[in-house]
Design a protein around this motif. Structure first.
Motif, short mmCIF file in Angstrom:
data_model
loop_
_atom_site.label_atom_id
_atom_site.label_comp_id
_atom_site.label_asym_id
_atom_site.label_seq_id
_atom_site.Cartn_x
_atom_site.Cartn_y
_atom_site.Cartn_z
N GLY A 166 16.02 18.00 -6.28
CA GLY A 166 14.92 17.42 -5.83
C GLY A 166 15.37 16.03 -5.25
N VAL A 167 16.54 15.24 -5.73
CA VAL A 167 17.11 14.33 -5.09
C VAL A 167 17.53 14.46 -3.84
N PHE A 168 18.51 15.75 -3.81
CA PHE A 168 19.06 16.18 -2.52
C PHE A 168 18.00 16.59 -1.46
N MET A 169 16.94 17.13 -1.99
CA MET A 169 15.90 17.67 -0.88
C MET A 169 15.39 16.33 -0.29
N ILE A 170 15.10 15.34 -0.80
CA ILE A 170 14.50 14.16 -0.50
C ILE A 170 15.65 13.52 0.41
N LEU A 171 16.76 13.51 0.18
CA LEU A 171 17.86 12.78 0.94
C LEU A 171 18.01 13.38 2.33
N VAL A 172 18.02 14.58 2.17
CA VAL A 172 18.09 15.64 3.46
C VAL A 172 17.06 15.37 4.34
N VAL A 173 15.69 15.12 3.86
CA VAL A 173 14.68 15.04 4.74
C VAL A 173 14.51 13.86 5.46
N ILE A 174 14.69 12.68 4.69
CA ILE A 174 14.87 11.35 5.29
C ILE A 174 16.15 11.09 6.05
N TYR A 175 17.39 11.72 5.81
CA TYR A 175 18.40 11.67 6.83
C TYR A 175 18.00 12.26 8.05
N LEU A 176 17.63 13.68 7.94
CA LEU A 176 17.23 14.49 9.34
C LEU A 176 16.16 13.70 10.02
N ALA A 177 15.10 13.14 9.29
CA ALA A 177 13.86 12.64 10.18
C ALA A 177 14.66 11.45 10.91
N ILE A 178 15.54 10.37 10.25
CA ILE A 178 16.27 9.59 10.93
C ILE A 178 17.12 9.74 12.10
N ALA A 179 18.07 10.75 11.69
CA ALA A 179 19.22 11.35 12.66
C ALA A 179 18.61 12.21 14.16
N PHE A 180 17.38 12.81 13.42
CA PHE A 180 16.77 13.82 14.63
C PHE A 180 15.50 13.41 14.73
N GLU A 181 14.56 14.35 14.03
CA GLU A 181 12.90 13.67 13.93
C GLU A 181 12.33 14.49 13.01
N TRP A 182 11.20 14.30 12.51
CA TRP A 182 10.63 14.85 11.11
C TRP A 182 10.44 16.31 11.40
N ARG A 183 10.20 16.95 12.44
CA ARG A 183 10.21 18.25 12.55
C ARG A 183 11.25 18.81 12.31
N MET A 184 12.38 18.38 12.60
CA MET A 184 13.59 19.12 12.28
C MET A 184 14.01 19.12 10.73
N ALA A 185 13.48 17.89 10.29
CA ALA A 185 13.63 17.59 8.87
C ALA A 185 12.81 18.75 7.89
N VAL A 186 11.59 19.11 8.60
CA VAL A 186 10.70 19.95 7.84
C VAL A 186 11.26 21.47 8.17
N ALA A 187 11.60 21.72 9.28
CA ALA A 187 12.36 23.02 9.49
C ALA A 187 13.76 22.98 8.46
N ALA A 188 14.44 22.08 8.32
CA ALA A 188 15.62 22.30 7.48
C ALA A 188 15.16 22.57 6.18
N LEU A 189 14.11 21.78 5.75
CA LEU A 189 13.76 21.78 4.34
C LEU A 189 13.28 23.31 4.20
N VAL A 190 12.29 23.69 5.11
CA VAL A 190 11.94 25.45 4.78
C VAL A 190 13.18 26.31 4.74
N ALA A 191 14.16 25.87 5.68
CA ALA A 191 15.38 26.97 5.59
C ALA A 191 16.03 26.81 4.15
N LEU A 192 16.17 25.68 3.59
CA LEU A 192 16.70 25.68 2.28
C LEU A 192 16.20 26.25 1.39
#
Length: 369
Positions: free
Chosen positions: A145-171
């Motif tokens: 759970g912590v890993f997923m939250i950190l991944v979403v936050i990082y990708l949303a900052i480094a890229f954008e929230w759409r990429m964060a959502v897509a990466a989460l779905v892929a995981l």
């Protein structure tokens, strides 16, 4: 240069390509079917939880000529419970019987020694409490759970929230498939399995981020031109990193396959099966999801934006006008169609079929005049 290296260079330059984004509905359908199968397998037959999670006793014999089938029958007869027997590489047997307390384990150890015609002291018995396995599982879920939250936050900052959502779905897609395969093949879920599942998350995310980074670079100032839609650029990003993804995945899968098929299958090292199967399936699923799930999903989400809808309308209108004149929509460069994101101006369209070379305006045809 090798054929694969030459193909990789042509893919990177955009001279050839495959329309991954255009066929995204096919990939979505395949993924949904696989995911449903995996989820059903979690119910029927369900996961085969190891003794670390159910509690019981593990008996390890000295080197013996007793067969696995005979040892299993003897253990089940002595304990009254199902037994799992593994022949280890050094000729010893590992017998697992769940739901045994100390007194029952001592009795089973004594009966096994009599049946195998060996001294009881040559059989090592270890009791495992279910609370230990539950503690590991709870910590694993917390870590996930912590890993997923950190991944979403990082990708949303480094890229954008759409990429964060897509990466989460892929995981989630990768984890579901890996756990479903465990249920289908009947492998035991042990602490080694949990370690393997947590490990594959990093590999899966790595492949996805590589494509996202290329997509971010390629889509800079995309609305200032009328040559490509966002889906075109996403498709080009997949193609430009395709050979790299294949190479890294194959290199990672080879040693894992050695652990799974040689170490676990031939040598009978049961613990290797627990880790290697999750790694093998997870690595393959991660490479698949980065290409066929994450990036197409980003393209779908991105093209819902008004700006991208307007861009797509302009691009399609320009291509229709060019087709009516019998010209290529990629020929020539208007003042507003400057190259962006380092994409060569004479590259082939995003949906070009592999093996087809693009030729820009002004490129020599090879004929002498």
């Amino acid at each position: 240069m090798s054929r694969l290296g030459n193909l990789g260079s042509r893919l990177y330059r955009g001279e050839v390509g495959y329309d991954f984004i255009g066929k995204r509905k096919i990939w979505y359908g395949i993924s949904i079917l696989i995911t449903i199968t995996a989820m059903v397998s979690l119910v029927v037959p369900g996961l085969n939880m190891g003794i670390e999670f159910k509690g019981g006793a593990v008996f390890t014999t000295s080197k013996t000529s007793v067969s696995v089938s005979h040892a299993q029958e003897a253990a089940e007869r002595a304990s009254g419970h199902d037994a799992i027997v593994q022949k280890l590489g050094n000729g010893t047997l590992r017998i697992q019987v769940s739901e045994l307390d100390t007194q029952e384990a001592n009795q089973v150890e004594k009966e096994l020694a009599e049946d195998f015609k060996v001294d009881a002291e040559t059989i090592n018995a270890e009791l495992v409490g279910p609370s230990w396995g539950k503690e590991i599982a709870n910590k694993a879920w917390t870590g996930l759970g912590v890993f997923m939250i950190l991944v979403v936050i990082y990708l949303a900052i480094a890229f954008e929230w759409r990429m964060a959502v897509a990466a989460l779905v892929a995981l989630i897609h990768d984890i579901t498939i890996t756990v479903g395969v465990y249920a289908l093949v009947g492998f035991e879920v042990t602490p080694g399995t949990v370690i393997g599942l947590l490990t594959i998350l990093g590999y899966s995310l790595y492949d996805t981020v590589v494509v996202f980074d290329s997509l971010k670079e390629g889509s800079k100032d995309i609305t200032k031109q009328t040559r490509w839609t966002y889906s075109d650029v996403a498709n080009r990003s997949i193609n430009s990193t395709l050979v790299r993804s294949i190479n890294t995945t194959v290199v990672a899968l080879l040693p894992v396959a050695g652990l799974l098929f040689i170490g676990g299958g031939v040598l009978g090292a049961g613990m290797l099966n627990d880790i290697s199967l999750s790694l093998f399936v997870g690595l393959a699923a991660g490479a698949y999801s980065s290409i066929f799930i994450a990036t197409p999903l980003v393209a779908d989400l991105k093209e819902r934006e008004p700006q991208m809808k307007a861009l797509k309308k302009r691009v399609l209108a320009k291509r229709a006008a060019a087709a009516a004149k019998g010209e290529s929509a990629q020929d020539g460069t208007e003042g507003s169609d400057e190259d962006f994101g380092g994409v060569p101006g004479d590259a082939a369209p995003a949906g070009a079929v592999v093996g087809q070379r693009g030729r820009g305006r002004g490129r020599p045809s090879g004929r002498r005049r």
